[in-house]
Write a protein that holds these residues in place. Sequence first.
Motif, mmCIF file in Angstrom:
data_model
loop_
_atom_site.group_PDB
_atom_site.id
_atom_site.type_symbol
_atom_site.label_atom_id
_atom_site.label_comp_id
_atom_site.label_asym_id
_atom_site.label_seq_id
_atom_site.Cartn_x
_atom_site.Cartn_y
_atom_site.Cartn_z
ATOM 1 N N GLU A 28 1.020 -1.089 -0.185
ATOM 2 C CA GLU A 28 0.081 -0.027 -0.074
ATOM 3 C C GLU A 28 0.891 1.188 0.207
ATOM 4 N N TYR A 29 0.637 2.235 -0.768
ATOM 5 C CA TYR A 29 1.326 3.478 -0.817
ATOM 6 C C TYR A 29 0.412 4.718 -0.306
ATOM 7 N N TYR A 30 1.231 5.971 -0.303
ATOM 8 C CA TYR A 30 0.780 6.944 0.047
ATOM 9 C C TYR A 30 1.319 8.153 -0.994
ATOM 10 N N VAL A 31 0.077 8.872 -1.421
ATOM 11 C CA VAL A 31 0.766 10.127 -2.420
ATOM 12 C C VAL A 31 -0.226 11.249 -1.875
ATOM 13 N N PRO A 32 0.741 12.217 -1.441
ATOM 14 C CA PRO A 32 0.318 13.468 -1.079
ATOM 15 C C PRO A 32 -0.836 14.278 -2.021
ATOM 16 N N ALA A 33 -1.478 15.014 -1.481
ATOM 17 C CA ALA A 33 -2.737 15.664 -2.220
ATOM 18 C C ALA A 33 -2.292 16.210 -3.328
ATOM 19 N N LYS A 34 -1.246 17.020 -3.384
ATOM 20 C CA LYS A 34 -0.751 17.749 -4.318
ATOM 21 C C LYS A 34 -0.273 17.214 -5.446
ATOM 22 N N ASP A 35 -0.166 15.667 -5.476
ATOM 23 C CA ASP A 35 0.454 14.771 -6.504
ATOM 24 C C ASP A 35 -0.808 14.268 -7.309
ATOM 25 N N THR A 40 0.519 11.059 -15.843
ATOM 26 C CA THR A 40 1.571 10.280 -16.163
ATOM 27 C C THR A 40 1.163 9.341 -17.409
ATOM 28 N N PRO A 41 2.150 8.728 -18.016
ATOM 29 C CA PRO A 41 1.929 7.996 -19.180
ATOM 30 C C PRO A 41 1.047 6.814 -19.210
ATOM 31 N N ALA A 42 0.955 6.089 -18.065
ATOM 32 C CA ALA A 42 0.323 5.056 -17.615
ATOM 33 C C ALA A 42 -0.839 5.166 -16.636
ATOM 34 N N GLY A 43 -0.863 6.547 -16.161
ATOM 35 C CA GLY A 43 -1.939 6.743 -14.908
ATOM 36 C C GLY A 43 -1.349 6.301 -13.558
ATOM 37 N N MET A 44 -0.020 6.038 -13.161
ATOM 38 C CA MET A 44 0.254 5.670 -12.252
ATOM 39 C C MET A 44 0.435 6.936 -11.283
ATOM 40 N N THR A 45 -0.189 7.233 -10.249
ATOM 41 C CA THR A 45 0.146 8.447 -9.449
ATOM 42 C C THR A 45 1.044 8.502 -8.451
ATOM 43 N N PHE A 46 1.370 7.230 -7.955
ATOM 44 C CA PHE A 46 2.567 6.882 -7.170
ATOM 45 C C PHE A 46 3.956 6.915 -7.906
ATOM 46 N N SER A 121 4.484 -2.542 -10.852
ATOM 47 C CA SER A 121 4.203 -1.644 -9.857
ATOM 48 C C SER A 121 5.182 -1.779 -8.573
ATOM 49 N N ASP A 122 4.774 -3.090 -7.814
ATOM 50 C CA ASP A 122 5.358 -3.340 -6.527
ATOM 51 C C ASP A 122 6.816 -3.829 -6.353
ATOM 52 N N VAL A 123 7.390 -4.503 -7.495
ATOM 53 C CA VAL A 123 8.504 -4.749 -7.338
ATOM 54 C C VAL A 123 9.314 -3.756 -7.755
ATOM 55 N N PRO A 124 9.319 -2.905 -8.983
ATOM 56 C CA PRO A 124 10.000 -1.757 -9.241
ATOM 57 C C PRO A 124 10.031 -0.806 -8.050
ATOM 58 N N ALA A 125 8.752 -0.596 -7.473
ATOM 59 C CA ALA A 125 8.624 0.409 -6.530
ATOM 60 C C ALA A 125 9.735 0.114 -5.320
ATOM 61 N N LEU A 126 9.576 -1.059 -4.733
ATOM 62 C CA LEU A 126 10.443 -1.815 -3.731
ATOM 63 C C LEU A 126 12.020 -1.469 -4.249
ATOM 64 N N GLY A 190 -7.260 1.456 -4.576
ATOM 65 C CA GLY A 190 -6.207 1.437 -3.787
ATOM 66 C C GLY A 190 -5.918 2.883 -3.354
ATOM 67 N N LYS A 191 -6.598 3.770 -4.237
ATOM 68 C CA LYS A 191 -6.451 5.149 -3.858
ATOM 69 C C LYS A 191 -7.170 5.680 -2.608
ATOM 70 N N GLY A 192 -8.312 4.775 -2.315
ATOM 71 C CA GLY A 192 -8.888 5.088 -1.088
ATOM 72 C C GLY A 192 -8.018 4.894 0.071
ATOM 73 N N VAL A 193 -6.933 4.384 0.060
ATOM 74 C CA VAL A 193 -5.873 3.979 1.122
ATOM 75 C C VAL A 193 -5.417 5.527 1.529
ATOM 76 N N TRP A 194 -5.426 6.314 0.719
ATOM 77 C CA TRP A 194 -4.667 7.665 0.997
ATOM 78 C C TRP A 194 -5.335 8.439 2.051
#
Length: 254
Positions: A28-35, A40-46, A121-126, A190-194
């Motif tokens: 699970e991720y957190y993206v601040p409100a300003k972002d 993004t090309p693929a719509g990935m906010t995080f 998403s997950d493996v590249p993020a880690l 997953g955006k509801g997590v924010w």
Amino acid sequence: MLASLDFIFLKMLKFYPNKTKVIFFDLEYYVPAKDRSRSTPAGMTFSPVLSDHKILGGSFLTYYPMQDRVGKRHNIWEWKLGSEEKVLCEIFRVIQDEWKSIESKDQAGSLMLAGIGISHSDVPALLARMSLNAIASNERVYDVLCGCRQIDLSVATFCQFAFNQSYFAYPKTKSALYQKYLKGKVLESGKGVWELYESGDVSAIEKRCAEEVADALEIYKSMFEIKKKNDASLVRLKRLDKIAEMNVSALDEK
């Protein structure tokens, strides 16, 4: 020198399916409100390379496929450990510990990472986040994470869906997987997590994440059950074809 290289090569060839392990996981991720509206090309906010974005944690479940047995479960969260850096350290420790038996002289199997959309998403993020936080040397982080084979269910399942265009392959969405394998179960974005994180409802985040990991394992097993049924049907059809051919041959002889 050559003898040692031969030993390493032979060691790499060893494979013990009975002790092979699959770590099903979800982050699970957190993206601040300003972002949250950034384009993004693929719509990935995080993005793991933006300093104020972060990995909140995740749920990890070790599964032994040849035994159909669930092993260790790890729930790793920022609010329990105190910081994202500690979360990343613990995730790295969990994955590295699962490698230990494989790296030993009497190799015990192979290690795989599994989940929905983990390859993009997950493996590249880690990988990026662990490198930026210097959890270990970049070389070791890469070896541990990318040394794992990956089972991305959004890709592994696409051949079980109907084809409308020849040779067109495209990863399936989480929604499509839930519709096909989990009787149409719906899981919120997953955006509801924010908002849950900002409101302090961390128990809801933990519950959601653990549920998604359990769902991933169920999808994985359902995929095999469908394959078994299809294989059994093909065997029956081949048997019927053979009987039909024998009957035709018998009529021709008459």
